[in-house]
Design a protein around this motif. Structure first.
Motif, PDB file in Angstrom:
ATOM      1  N   ARG A 198      -8.167 -25.383  -2.365  1.00 48.83           N
ATOM      2  CA  ARG A 198      -8.456 -25.870  -3.706  1.00 48.83           C
ATOM      3  C   ARG A 198      -9.939 -26.171  -3.873  1.00 48.83           C
ATOM      4  NH1 ARG A 198      -4.483 -30.753  -3.910  1.00 48.83           N
ATOM      5  NH2 ARG A 198      -5.919 -31.372  -5.583  1.00 48.83           N
ATOM      6  N   LEU A 199     -10.559 -26.772  -2.854  1.00 50.25           N
ATOM      7  CA  LEU A 199     -11.989 -27.076  -2.928  1.00 50.25           C
ATOM      8  C   LEU A 199     -12.823 -25.800  -2.978  1.00 50.25           C
ATOM      9  CD1 LEU A 199     -12.209 -30.035  -0.374  1.00 50.25           C
ATOM     10  CD2 LEU A 199     -12.332 -30.194  -2.863  1.00 50.25           C
ATOM     11  N   GLN A 200     -12.445 -24.815  -2.165  1.00 53.28           N
ATOM     12  CA  GLN A 200     -13.181 -23.547  -2.164  1.00 53.28           C
ATOM     13  C   GLN A 200     -13.036 -22.826  -3.499  1.00 53.28           C
ATOM     14  OE1 GLN A 200     -11.388 -21.761   1.272  1.00 53.28           O
ATOM     15  NE2 GLN A 200     -12.877 -22.633   2.706  1.00 53.28           N
ATOM     16  N   GLN A 201     -11.834 -22.874  -4.049  1.00 53.28           N
ATOM     17  CA  GLN A 201     -11.630 -22.264  -5.357  1.00 53.28           C
ATOM     18  C   GLN A 201     -12.450 -22.974  -6.419  1.00 53.28           C
ATOM     19  OE1 GLN A 201      -9.804 -19.432  -6.210  1.00 53.28           O
ATOM     20  NE2 GLN A 201     -10.909 -19.768  -8.127  1.00 53.28           N
ATOM     21  N   ARG A 202     -12.590 -24.280  -6.274  1.00 53.91           N
ATOM     22  CA  ARG A 202     -13.397 -25.031  -7.231  1.00 53.91           C
ATOM     23  C   ARG A 202     -14.863 -24.631  -7.123  1.00 53.91           C
ATOM     24  NH1 ARG A 202     -13.849 -26.140 -12.053  1.00 53.91           N
ATOM     25  NH2 ARG A 202     -15.065 -28.007 -12.554  1.00 53.91           N
TER      26      ARG A 202
ATOM     27  N   ASP B 295     -15.253 -21.589  -9.064  1.00 52.57           N
ATOM     28  CA  ASP B 295     -15.258 -21.866 -10.508  1.00 52.57           C
ATOM     29  C   ASP B 295     -16.626 -22.368 -10.969  1.00 52.57           C
ATOM     30  OD1 ASP B 295     -12.601 -21.135 -10.557  1.00 52.57           O
ATOM     31  OD2 ASP B 295     -11.855 -23.195 -10.430  1.00 52.57           O
ATOM     32  N   VAL B 296     -17.237 -23.235 -10.158  1.00 52.66           N
ATOM     33  CA  VAL B 296     -18.558 -23.764 -10.518  1.00 52.66           C
ATOM     34  C   VAL B 296     -19.599 -22.637 -10.525  1.00 52.66           C
ATOM     35  CG1 VAL B 296     -20.402 -25.347  -9.821  1.00 52.66           C
ATOM     36  CG2 VAL B 296     -18.018 -26.064  -9.654  1.00 52.66           C
TER      37      VAL B 296
ATOM     38  N   GLN C 172     -19.161 -20.605 -13.681  1.00 46.76           N
ATOM     39  CA  GLN C 172     -19.671 -21.282 -14.879  1.00 46.76           C
ATOM     40  C   GLN C 172     -21.192 -21.280 -14.932  1.00 46.76           C
ATOM     41  OE1 GLN C 172     -17.872 -25.138 -14.581  1.00 46.76           O
ATOM     42  NE2 GLN C 172     -15.776 -24.357 -14.826  1.00 46.76           N
TER      43      GLN C 172
ATOM     44  N   HIS D 185     -22.175 -30.934  -8.591  1.00 48.65           N
ATOM     45  CA  HIS D 185     -20.774 -31.059  -9.020  1.00 48.65           C
ATOM     46  C   HIS D 185     -20.041 -32.101  -8.176  1.00 48.65           C
ATOM     47  CE1 HIS D 185     -17.041 -29.805 -10.902  1.00 48.65           C
ATOM     48  NE2 HIS D 185     -16.483 -29.858  -9.712  1.00 48.65           N
TER      49      HIS D 185
ATOM     50  N   PHE E  28     -17.007 -33.085  -6.359  1.00 44.78           N
ATOM     51  CA  PHE E  28     -15.764 -32.508  -5.837  1.00 44.78           C
ATOM     52  C   PHE E  28     -14.798 -33.636  -5.469  1.00 44.78           C
ATOM     53  CE2 PHE E  28     -18.898 -29.200  -5.127  1.00 44.78           C
ATOM     54  CZ  PHE E  28     -18.220 -28.068  -5.539  1.00 44.78           C
TER      55      PHE E  28
ATOM     56  N   ASP F 168      -8.377 -35.048  -6.581  1.00 42.85           N
ATOM     57  CA  ASP F 168      -7.753 -35.143  -7.896  1.00 42.85           C
ATOM     58  C   ASP F 168      -8.703 -35.886  -8.813  1.00 42.85           C
ATOM     59  OD1 ASP F 168      -7.169 -38.099  -7.611  1.00 42.85           O
ATOM     60  OD2 ASP F 168      -5.864 -37.343  -6.023  1.00 42.85           O
ATOM     61  N   GLU F 169      -8.347 -36.004 -10.088  1.00 40.04           N
ATOM     62  CA  GLU F 169      -9.264 -36.561 -11.065  1.00 40.04           C
ATOM     63  C   GLU F 169      -9.642 -38.008 -10.786  1.00 40.04           C
ATOM     64  OE1 GLU F 169      -7.650 -36.031 -14.908  1.00 40.04           O
ATOM     65  OE2 GLU F 169      -7.772 -33.836 -14.875  1.00 40.04           O
TER      66      GLU F 169
END
Length: 303
Positions: free
Chosen positions: A186-190, A193-194, A197, A239, A241, A244-245
């Motif tokens: 999930r972190l790598q996918q994020r 995404d960054v 963008q 960013h 990281f 969760d929110e």
């Protein structure tokens, strides 16, 4: 005889006292008259431009020396009021200098400039994506190889440089031991995404491996490409990281290597240069960016 010796001693002491008095008086007179003498020299010099110029050069050199002495002087920093006085004097000097430059600076003779070069229209590449063109999922390694060929063909046909940026997440093995494979994915996918963008809309983000991304940047000058690469690096570095929110912020960093793609060269050269720049960034620490401009072996550190 004693009377003569005493008289000689008094005369000697008187002469010494007279010399000391004259010396002190001369020193005091010099301090008192120095500003007046400077003003007199200035008024006299004002009659001749060249003499005034030489006096200005001397005074500017003296002011430079005073600045250096002030930096080396003991006693701490200047007070706010003292600094404001210096600032006001500086502004007055700048105003006077601008007027002097307008009046005395050499006037360059107009030259016939060559006609401006025609504006180069940026080109776009029709990327080969997966079956769902609206998907935000990064293109895989085979897709990267195919699209790299397309970009280099367009680079050659349009005679314009392009760029290749490699991004690799730092210390993924340590993150996996700490958080597990699912969280790290999930972190790598994020990170991807960054990167997506921060890149340009015409760029293509590819995922070469779990922790390894590439960005194809068509129609980009070396300087502009370095700026885009720095924007991507800055976006990842800034960013926050989180798992969760509402969770705590995690330290996730990456290394970056950018290479210029020149017209007429095979895809292996830009990939080798970008890999070399990426390797240099990985050895230098976290969130580093190095740029290989294809003209020399040395790498330029940007971030």
């Amino acid at each position: 005889m004693p009377f003569e010796a005493s008289t000689q001693t008094l005369v000697t002491c008187g002469l010494i006292g007279l010399v000391v008095t004259a010396t002190i008086a001369g020193f005091v007179a010099g301090l008192t008259c120095a500003p007046w003498l400077q003003e007199w020299a200035l008024r006299r010099a004002a009659r001749r431009v060249q003499t005034l110029h030489e006096l200005m050069v001397t005074e500017l050199a003296r002011i430079e020396r005073m600045c250096r002495l002030l930096n080396e002087a003991a006693g701490g920093r200047l007070s706010t009021a003292a600094w404001e006085r210096l600032e006001q004097a500086k502004h007055r000097f700048q105003d006077a200098w601008r007027l002097t430059a307008e009046h005395h600076a050499p006037r360059e003779e107009p030259v016939d400039l060559p006609p401006p070069r025609p504006t180069v229209k940026p080109f776009r590449v029709e990327w080969v994506r997966d079956a769902n063109p609206e998907s935000n999922r990064a293109v895989n390694r085979p897709g990267f190889d195919e699209n790299l060929v397309l970009m280099l063909e367009a680079t050659t046909s349009q005679a314009q440089p392009s760029g290749l940026l490699l991004v690799r997440v730092d210390k993924s093995d340590q993150l996996q031991r700490r958080f597990g494979n699912t969280v790290v994915e999930r972190l790598q996918q994020r990170v991807g995404d960054v990167v997506q963008q921060a890149a340009r809309s015409d760029d293509l983000v590819c995922r070469l491996a779990a922790d390894w991304f590439a960005v194809l940047m068509p129609s980009l000058s070396p300087m502009a490409g370095a700026r885009v690469a720095e924007a991507v690096r800055s976006a990842v570095r800034q960013h926050p990281f989180r798992l969760d929110e509402t969770g705590p912020e995690l330290i996730v960093t990456a290394s970056f290597g950018y290479a210029v793609c020149l017209p007429g060269e095979p895809g292996s050269l830009p990939m080798d240069r970008a890999s070399e720049a990426l390797s240099k960034s990985q050895t230098m620490g976290r969130n580093q960016l190095h740029v290989h401009d294809a003209t020399q072996r040395s790498l330029s550190r940007v971030g």
